[in-house]
Design an enzyme around this catalytic site. Structure first.
Site, mmCIF file in Angstrom:
data_model
loop_
_atom_site.group_PDB
_atom_site.id
_atom_site.type_symbol
_atom_site.label_atom_id
_atom_site.label_comp_id
_atom_site.label_asym_id
_atom_site.label_seq_id
_atom_site.Cartn_x
_atom_site.Cartn_y
_atom_site.Cartn_z
ATOM 1 C CD GLU A 197 -1.926 -2.049 -3.845
ATOM 2 O OE1 GLU A 197 -0.940 -1.603 -4.486
ATOM 3 O OE2 GLU A 197 -1.922 -2.202 -2.619
ATOM 4 C CB CYS A 201 -0.917 0.003 1.220
ATOM 5 S SG CYS A 201 -1.946 1.494 1.342
#
Length: 233
Positions: free
Chosen positions: A107, A2
């Site tokens: 993402e 992340c």
């Protein structure tokens, strides 16, 4: 993995949502939070014999105690499978647990060859709480009398992706439910492999409820920061 996330709510609203007792007068709002940016972390400590939740500003990218400098590659993520073993994380992972609040995160799709499509992943209601660890790093380049010699830093934990998110990326942040938020923040026990296994299992249940959609590649630039970054394309 992340590498970008969103905080759209004010510190007052974060304080209310997570039942925080003490918070700084600092605005953390950003639609494109990147590594090394200051982010809010929620910690719990005992005050006059009672638990107290507090928000503190921390640099996203943990710096271990033995580091002589922040380093060129910020340690923004720690794999839950090895966090108790890796020299960079194990000291913090044993007891320095925190939660990192977010409205959602980005993402980039890695499961499709040559795909560079970013996705915004978010709850339908409320906020996310990433399981994190933190550490106070002492900057050896500063004098002992300089208060700025201590830098609060943090990393968020990641795990193998939940099935519902696996089509985007093979990893996702470890997500805290309301129940395991309290357990994760409690400062009166050491982190064990059993604790992490239970946390990982519970995280998958939270991840299964998330929504997601593709967004503009503009999120890839830290110079872009607006609500348009989370809009579906």
């Amino acid at each position: 993995m992340c590498g970008r996330f969103v905080i759209a709510k004010t510190t007052d609203l974060i304080t209310e949502y997570f039942e925080v007792d003490e918070a700084p007068e600092q605005d953390f709002r950003s639609y494109n939070i990147a590594p090394t940016i200051e982010v809010p972390i929620i910690v719990e400590r005992e005050v006059d014999g009672l638990p107290s939740r507090e928000i503190h500003a921390a640099r996203w990218g943990l710096i271990p105690s033995w580091a002589k400098s922040p380093g060129a590659s910020p340690l923004i993520n720690a794999r839950i499978e090895s966090v108790l073993e890796k020299p960079s994380f194990k000291e913090a992972a044993l007891a320095k647990r925190c939660a990192i609040p977010a409205d959602g995160y980005f993402e980039w799709q890695s499961t499709v060859p040559n795909s560079k499509v970013p996705y915004y992943i978010f709850p339908s209601d409320g906020m996310l709480a990433f399981a994190g660890i933190y550490w106070w790093w002492r900057d050896p380049s500063k004098l002992a009398s300089d208060p700025a010699r201590w830098v609060l830093t943090c990393s968020l934990l990641t795990k193998d992706s939940a099935p519902e998110l696996a089509g985007i990326h093979d990893r996702n942040p470890v997500l805290l439910s309301e129940e395991n938020l309290s357990a994760w923040l409690a400062p009166d026990y050491p982190t064990t492999p059993e604790v992490l296994a239970a946390l990982s299992e519970e995280s998958a249940l939270v991840a299964a409820q998330l929504e997601f959609h593709p967004v503009s590649s503009a999120v890839g630039s830290v110079y872009n920061n607006s609500e348009e970054l989370i809009a579906r394309i």
